[in-house]
Scaffold this motif. Sequence first.
Motif, PDB file in Angstrom:
ATOM      1  N   GLY A 260       0.685  -1.636  -0.325  1.00  0.00           N
ATOM      2  CA  GLY A 260      -0.092  -0.041   0.248  1.00  0.00           C
ATOM      3  C   GLY A 260       0.645   1.102   0.599  1.00  0.00           C
ATOM      4  N   VAL A 261       1.789   1.398   0.585  1.00  0.00           N
ATOM      5  CA  VAL A 261       3.089   2.693   0.332  1.00  0.00           C
ATOM      6  C   VAL A 261       3.320   2.650  -1.202  1.00  0.00           C
ATOM      7  N   ILE A 262       3.360   3.860  -1.956  1.00  0.00           N
ATOM      8  CA  ILE A 262       3.314   4.701  -3.145  1.00  0.00           C
ATOM      9  C   ILE A 262       4.525   4.686  -3.312  1.00  0.00           C
ATOM     10  N   THR A 263       6.129   4.296  -4.476  1.00  0.00           N
ATOM     11  CA  THR A 263       7.496   4.817  -4.192  1.00  0.00           C
ATOM     12  C   THR A 263       7.065   5.268  -5.003  1.00  0.00           C
ATOM     13  N   ASP A 264       6.270   5.251  -6.172  1.00  0.00           N
ATOM     14  CA  ASP A 264       7.090   5.622  -7.420  1.00  0.00           C
ATOM     15  C   ASP A 264       6.012   6.996  -7.252  1.00  0.00           C
ATOM     16  N   VAL A 265       7.702   7.825  -6.891  1.00  0.00           N
ATOM     17  CA  VAL A 265       6.993   9.485  -6.688  1.00  0.00           C
ATOM     18  C   VAL A 265       8.316  10.503  -8.156  1.00  0.00           C
ATOM     19  N   SER A 266       7.857  11.469  -8.163  1.00  0.00           N
ATOM     20  CA  SER A 266       8.672  12.356  -9.179  1.00  0.00           C
ATOM     21  C   SER A 266       9.725  11.501 -10.698  1.00  0.00           C
ATOM     22  N   PHE A 267       9.203  10.628 -10.910  1.00  0.00           N
ATOM     23  CA  PHE A 267       9.712   9.527 -11.510  1.00  0.00           C
ATOM     24  C   PHE A 267      11.302   9.230 -11.692  1.00  0.00           C
ATOM     25  N   HIS A 268      11.012   9.074 -10.335  1.00  0.00           N
ATOM     26  CA  HIS A 268      12.070   7.818 -10.235  1.00  0.00           C
ATOM     27  C   HIS A 268      11.635   6.521  -9.948  1.00  0.00           C
ATOM     28  N   GLY A 269      10.858   6.284 -10.595  1.00  0.00           N
ATOM     29  CA  GLY A 269      10.036   4.712 -10.572  1.00  0.00           C
ATOM     30  C   GLY A 269       9.906   4.098  -9.044  1.00  0.00           C
TER      31      GLY A 269
END
Length: 151
Positions: A97-106
């Motif tokens: 449930g943790v969203i890790t795909d932030v700021s185009f880092h994948g």
Amino acid sequence: MIKKHKNNFILISLFLCILVFIFLPINLCPPLLRYASIFSISDSSLNNNNSSKSNYTEKRATLSYDKIIGRDGLYHYRVLFWVPKEVTKFIPYADTGVITDVSFHGPIEKWSVEETNITNSNEKLVFIFVPKTFVYLYGKGFEKVIHLKYM
């Protein structure tokens, strides 16, 4: 002539204020951690959400993350783990449930895992580079949702 200099002064002051408000949170978010404290070990159980054929225990440094200044002059965050010396394959993952795909880092599976030259008996210290955007969006405790599977 004085009016022209006054306008330049106001513009420069405004620019400096904007810079302060941008970089102040970056410098104050997590505390600057001491390097010497990363050498002791603490155990925590691996998250059972991911299947694994091998049985292992996640070992983090006492201070499970630190913040360093990179070549670009900006802070970078690292989550630190102890792994057996013979390990060569690392798979970072996060709690469900943790969203890790932030700021185009994948997604976290694409984040960089690096080995250090620091060893402790039959273990070596490795770390996951964590995007600053993830640290700021997740907030306090970001390091607790990041894990490392190794083979």
